[in-house]
Design a protein around this motif. Structure first.
Motif, PDB file in Angstrom:
ATOM      1  N   PHE A   1       1.101   8.119  -4.772  1.00  0.00           N
ATOM      2  CA  PHE A   1       0.768   6.692  -4.724  1.00  0.00           C
ATOM      3  C   PHE A   1       0.674   6.161  -3.309  1.00  0.00           C
ATOM      4  O   PHE A   1       0.204   5.047  -3.079  1.00  0.00           O
ATOM      5  CB  PHE A   1       1.832   5.877  -5.475  1.00  0.00           C
ATOM      6  N   HIS A   2       1.171   6.922  -2.333  1.00  0.00           N
ATOM      7  CA  HIS A   2       1.236   6.414  -0.960  1.00  0.00           C
ATOM      8  C   HIS A   2      -0.168   6.267  -0.399  1.00  0.00           C
ATOM      9  O   HIS A   2      -0.963   7.204  -0.430  1.00  0.00           O
ATOM     10  CB  HIS A   2       2.073   7.343  -0.074  1.00  0.00           C
ATOM     11  N   GLY A   3      -0.465   5.105   0.159  1.00  0.00           N
ATOM     12  CA  GLY A   3      -1.828   4.786   0.572  1.00  0.00           C
ATOM     13  C   GLY A   3      -2.230   5.228   1.959  1.00  0.00           C
ATOM     14  O   GLY A   3      -3.287   4.818   2.445  1.00  0.00           O
ATOM     15  N   GLN A   4      -1.441   6.101   2.608  1.00  0.00           N
ATOM     16  CA  GLN A   4      -1.741   6.433   4.001  1.00  0.00           C
ATOM     17  C   GLN A   4      -3.147   7.000   4.217  1.00  0.00           C
ATOM     18  O   GLN A   4      -3.822   6.606   5.176  1.00  0.00           O
ATOM     19  CB  GLN A   4      -0.691   7.406   4.547  1.00  0.00           C
ATOM     20  N   PRO A   5      -3.623   7.931   3.375  1.00  0.00           N
ATOM     21  CA  PRO A   5      -4.987   8.433   3.618  1.00  0.00           C
ATOM     22  C   PRO A   5      -6.033   7.316   3.613  1.00  0.00           C
ATOM     23  O   PRO A   5      -6.963   7.331   4.432  1.00  0.00           O
ATOM     24  CB  PRO A   5      -5.214   9.404   2.448  1.00  0.00           C
TER      25      PRO A   5
ATOM     26  N   GLY B   1       3.658   1.031 -18.447  1.00  0.00           N
ATOM     27  CA  GLY B   1       3.674   0.079 -17.349  1.00  0.00           C
ATOM     28  C   GLY B   1       3.586   0.760 -16.003  1.00  0.00           C
ATOM     29  O   GLY B   1       2.844   0.326 -15.109  1.00  0.00           O
ATOM     30  N   LEU B   2       4.335   1.841 -15.862  1.00  0.00           N
ATOM     31  CA  LEU B   2       4.336   2.581 -14.602  1.00  0.00           C
ATOM     32  C   LEU B   2       2.971   3.202 -14.332  1.00  0.00           C
ATOM     33  O   LEU B   2       2.487   3.199 -13.199  1.00  0.00           O
ATOM     34  CB  LEU B   2       5.418   3.664 -14.659  1.00  0.00           C
ATOM     35  N   SER B   3       2.331   3.717 -15.372  1.00  0.00           N
ATOM     36  CA  SER B   3       0.995   4.293 -15.211  1.00  0.00           C
ATOM     37  C   SER B   3      -0.014   3.243 -14.783  1.00  0.00           C
ATOM     38  O   SER B   3      -0.965   3.540 -14.055  1.00  0.00           O
ATOM     39  CB  SER B   3       0.533   4.926 -16.531  1.00  0.00           C
ATOM     40  N   LEU B   4       0.189   2.022 -15.231  1.00  0.00           N
ATOM     41  CA  LEU B   4      -0.745   0.951 -14.907  1.00  0.00           C
ATOM     42  C   LEU B   4      -0.621   0.473 -13.469  1.00  0.00           C
ATOM     43  O   LEU B   4      -1.633   0.198 -12.809  1.00  0.00           O
ATOM     44  CB  LEU B   4      -0.525  -0.242 -15.857  1.00  0.00           C
ATOM     45  N   ILE B   5       0.592   0.362 -12.958  1.00  0.00           N
ATOM     46  CA  ILE B   5       0.738  -0.268 -11.641  1.00  0.00           C
ATOM     47  C   ILE B   5       0.921   0.729 -10.505  1.00  0.00           C
ATOM     48  O   ILE B   5       0.761   0.357  -9.340  1.00  0.00           O
ATOM     49  CB  ILE B   5       1.889  -1.297 -11.626  1.00  0.00           C
ATOM     50  N   ASN B   6       1.252   1.980 -10.801  1.00  0.00           N
ATOM     51  CA  ASN B   6       1.288   2.983  -9.747  1.00  0.00           C
ATOM     52  C   ASN B   6      -0.131   3.473  -9.507  1.00  0.00           C
ATOM     53  O   ASN B   6      -0.804   3.922 -10.432  1.00  0.00           O
ATOM     54  CB  ASN B   6       2.179   4.167 -10.136  1.00  0.00           C
TER      55      ASN B   6
ATOM     56  N   HIS C   1       8.852   3.746   4.209  1.00  0.00           N
ATOM     57  CA  HIS C   1       7.641   3.807   5.016  1.00  0.00           C
ATOM     58  C   HIS C   1       6.460   3.470   4.119  1.00  0.00           C
ATOM     59  O   HIS C   1       6.222   4.149   3.117  1.00  0.00           O
ATOM     60  CB  HIS C   1       7.427   5.191   5.644  1.00  0.00           C
ATOM     61  N   VAL C   2       5.739   2.425   4.471  1.00  0.00           N
ATOM     62  CA  VAL C   2       4.609   1.987   3.652  1.00  0.00           C
ATOM     63  C   VAL C   2       3.346   1.963   4.512  1.00  0.00           C
ATOM     64  O   VAL C   2       3.406   1.896   5.736  1.00  0.00           O
ATOM     65  CB  VAL C   2       4.885   0.608   3.021  1.00  0.00           C
TER      66      VAL C   2
ATOM     67  N   GLY D   1       0.792  -1.223   0.000  1.00  0.00           N
ATOM     68  CA  GLY D   1       0.000   0.000   0.000  1.00  0.00           C
ATOM     69  C   GLY D   1       0.826   1.275   0.000  1.00  0.00           C
ATOM     70  O   GLY D   1       0.439   2.260   0.618  1.00  0.00           O
ATOM     71  N   ALA D   2       1.954   1.270  -0.708  1.00  0.00           N
ATOM     72  CA  ALA D   2       2.771   2.486  -0.720  1.00  0.00           C
ATOM     73  C   ALA D   2       3.064   2.934  -2.138  1.00  0.00           C
ATOM     74  O   ALA D   2       2.506   3.904  -2.613  1.00  0.00           O
ATOM     75  CB  ALA D   2       4.057   2.272   0.052  1.00  0.00           C
ATOM     76  N   SER D   3       3.899   2.225  -2.865  1.00  0.00           N
ATOM     77  CA  SER D   3       4.203   2.656  -4.234  1.00  0.00           C
ATOM     78  C   SER D   3       3.052   2.271  -5.153  1.00  0.00           C
ATOM     79  O   SER D   3       3.226   1.694  -6.223  1.00  0.00           O
ATOM     80  CB  SER D   3       5.495   1.990  -4.721  1.00  0.00           C
ATOM     81  N   GLY D   4       1.860   2.548  -4.704  1.00  0.00           N
ATOM     82  CA  GLY D   4       0.684   2.025  -5.363  1.00  0.00           C
ATOM     83  C   GLY D   4       0.498   0.567  -4.956  1.00  0.00           C
ATOM     84  O   GLY D   4       1.310  -0.020  -4.246  1.00  0.00           O
ATOM     85  N   ASP D   5      -0.614   0.001  -5.408  1.00  0.00           N
ATOM     86  CA  ASP D   5      -0.869  -1.424  -5.191  1.00  0.00           C
ATOM     87  C   ASP D   5      -0.171  -2.192  -6.312  1.00  0.00           C
ATOM     88  O   ASP D   5      -0.802  -2.708  -7.241  1.00  0.00           O
ATOM     89  CB  ASP D   5      -2.379  -1.682  -5.187  1.00  0.00           C
ATOM     90  N   LEU D   6       1.139  -2.263  -6.215  1.00  0.00           N
ATOM     91  CA  LEU D   6       1.966  -2.697  -7.343  1.00  0.00           C
ATOM     92  C   LEU D   6       1.639  -4.101  -7.836  1.00  0.00           C
ATOM     93  O   LEU D   6       1.356  -4.308  -9.014  1.00  0.00           O
ATOM     94  CB  LEU D   6       3.452  -2.607  -6.960  1.00  0.00           C
ATOM     95  N   ALA D   7       1.713  -5.084  -6.941  1.00  0.00           N
ATOM     96  CA  ALA D   7       1.496  -6.465  -7.381  1.00  0.00           C
ATOM     97  C   ALA D   7       0.081  -6.689  -7.905  1.00  0.00           C
ATOM     98  O   ALA D   7      -0.100  -7.260  -8.990  1.00  0.00           O
ATOM     99  CB  ALA D   7       1.835  -7.439  -6.250  1.00  0.00           C
TER     100      ALA D   7
END
Length: 495
Positions: free
Chosen positions: A321-325, A184-189, A407-408, A133-139
């Motif tokens: 991309f950080h999911g903290q909120p 690719g980056l636009s898709l996974i970030n 920090h994630v 839940g940080a650099s986007g939901d990458l996987a």
């Protein structure tokens, strides 16, 4: 661009995608910025550099497409059960909406293929675990993107099994696409897994909170509780919005109640908290859910990509991309929903004790019959399980990418827990629903309030009065279905 609201989630998403099909100008303009940047001898993160800790490594022009392809393949390392087709569809649609805002620079070919998937209900199969839940939901988003390349799987039409992506693409006469630089980056970030779970649950929670008020009123009538704690004046001098709404809903549901009149002068001074404090408890959960809805709405109408592409030609790396909120409100929503179940189970328990003329365990002949004893066990078990699920995921963090991502948010874990809590809450409220209906039967010929009476009659059209032990599981399933059916609560005009 259409703004998506939780209260009209699915209609708004369809309108957004329809608008983008007619006018993809934001996507085209954003892509033009990326194409222009590629003519310059500059480093742009993730476009002509490596990712994460490898951001300092420049990539040759002849390898830029391979870079994006490798990004998707290397990040598709999710595990666990598959996300349901409904939530995976929401992930895909929210990704299209975010890309359509025009700050991601995705290529038109890739964007159009995503829209084709959505239009034809080609929903990628996505494992639920693997995001921090940080650099986007990458996987998860990498798995969502695999079918673009001919890898991965799609859900079948019924959402019960998966089909290899290459097979389904052939059926549609589609070839895998070559991802362009930045695609690719636009898709996974992005935060679309967390957002999809949050939106999915909160859209249902807006209705469930009305049902909770209805069930509270039904149980209050069945237990011959007092309406005095719902007096408007009490709530005007502690004016929390949710508390006032709940008290108003209960007053409305109990209008013209013969049961209330029958015990108005009974001498009882106070009811247990699970009856007397319905406005305070349900209301606090309502206010929490309202805050969560506001945050998730902001998120699903935001750009959570990186780097971001601006109309003036700037391409800027940041941390949207950080999911903290989301991580915080997903934990908060789980706690708020769990409390609705907690107080519901207590009301169910009260109705089994045999007070004020109700038969013990809500059957006239017990001993040979266990009555409604065991459904309450189930409610108690689910409420207790929710206590475990409600431990906040957002207080944890584990560094990734060799410390670059130090920090994630762990919001993805909070998202999965939220859905588990919601499912448990539905079951607990379902048990209160048919328990309260059974208890109300013993108050006849006195009628409950108009709203309660209307709901009680509707329930009895689907779940009969129980005179002996039987297979309660069927009734629980039916009651869960009734909870989500607008026919139960819409005619009552609850807020």
């Amino acid at each position: 661009m259409k703004k998506i609201k939780i209260s009209s989630l699915y209609r708004d998403i369809e309108e957004s995608i329809s608008q983008l099909k007619k006018d993809p100008a934001p996507v085209l303009k954003s892509r033009a910025v990326v194409d222009e940047a590629l003519t310059k001898n500059e480093a742009f993160y993730g476009i002509n550099t490596g990712f994460g800790i490898l951001a300092s490594k420049r990539i040759g022009e002849d390898q830029l497409k391979q870079l994006q392809r490798n990004l998707i393949l290397s990040h598709a390392v999710g595990t666990g059960d598959l996300i349901s087709k409904d939530i995976s569809r929401l992930m895909l649609q929210l990704k299209i909406h975010a890309l359509g805002l025009g700050y991601s620079g995705i290529s038109k070919e890739t964007f159009d293929r995503l829209i084709y998937f959505s239009d034809h209900d080609l929903i990628p199969a996505v494992p639920e675990k693997g995001s921090v839940g940080a650099s986007g939901d990458l996987a998860p988003l990498a798995h969502m993107s695999l079918p673009l390349l001919g890898f991965g799987s799609f859900w079948n039409e019924e959402g019960t099994d998966i089909i290899p992506a290459d097979q389904l693409l052939k059926r549609h006469n589609l070839e895998p696409i070559d991802l362009q630089p930045k695609d690719g980056l636009s898709l996974i970030n992005g935060t679309q897994l967390m957002s999809a779970y949050g939106a999915f649950v909160l859209e249902k929670a807006l209705n469930l909170q009305k049902v909770a008020d209805l069930l509270g009123a039904m149980s209050l009538e069945a237990l011959q509780g007092s309406i005095k704690p719902f007096d408007r004046r009490i709530h005007e001098i502690r004016p929390h919005s949710g508390q006032q709404v709940v008290a108003g809903n209960v007053r409305k549901l109990l209008e013209e109640s013969e049961i209330l009149e029958s015990h108005r002068n009974c001498g009882k001074v106070q009811d247990p908290y699970s009856l007397r404090c319905i406005p305070q408890v349900h209301g606090a959960s309502r206010d929490a859910i309202a805050h969560c809805v506001s945050t998730v709405e902001t998120e699903i109408n935001s750009v959570t990509d990186n780097p971001l592409v601006f109309p003036d030609g700037d391409i800027i790396s940041g941390g949207n991309f950080h999911g903290q909120p989301l991580a915080l409100v997903l934990d908060y929503a789980a706690i708020a929903l769990a409390e609705i179940a907690s107080i519901s189970e207590r009301r169910t328990y009260l109705m089994l004790e045999g007070h004020d003329g109700l038969p013990e365990l809500l059957m006239e002949e017990t001993g040979i019959n266990s009555g409604f004893m065991i459904p309450q066990y189930t409610a108690a078990a689910l409420v207790s399980e929710n206590k475990v699920f409600c431990h906040p995921a957002s207080v944890d963090s584990i560094p990734t990418s060799l410390g670059q991502e130090d920090h994630v948010s762990m919001g993805s874990i909070g998202a999965l827990k939220l859905l588990n809590v919601f499912k448990n809450v539905e079951q607990v409220l379902a048990i209160e629903l048919f328990t309260a209906a059974q208890a109300l039967d013993f108050r006849k010929p006195l009628k409950p309030g108009k709203g309660v009476d209307l709901a009680h009659k509707y329930i009895r059209e689907h779940i009969p009065h129980a005179r002996e032990d039987h297979y309660f599981r069927d009734e629980i399933n039916t009651a869960v279905t009734l909870l989500s059916n607008a026919e139960l609560f819409e005619p009552l005009e609850l807020k």
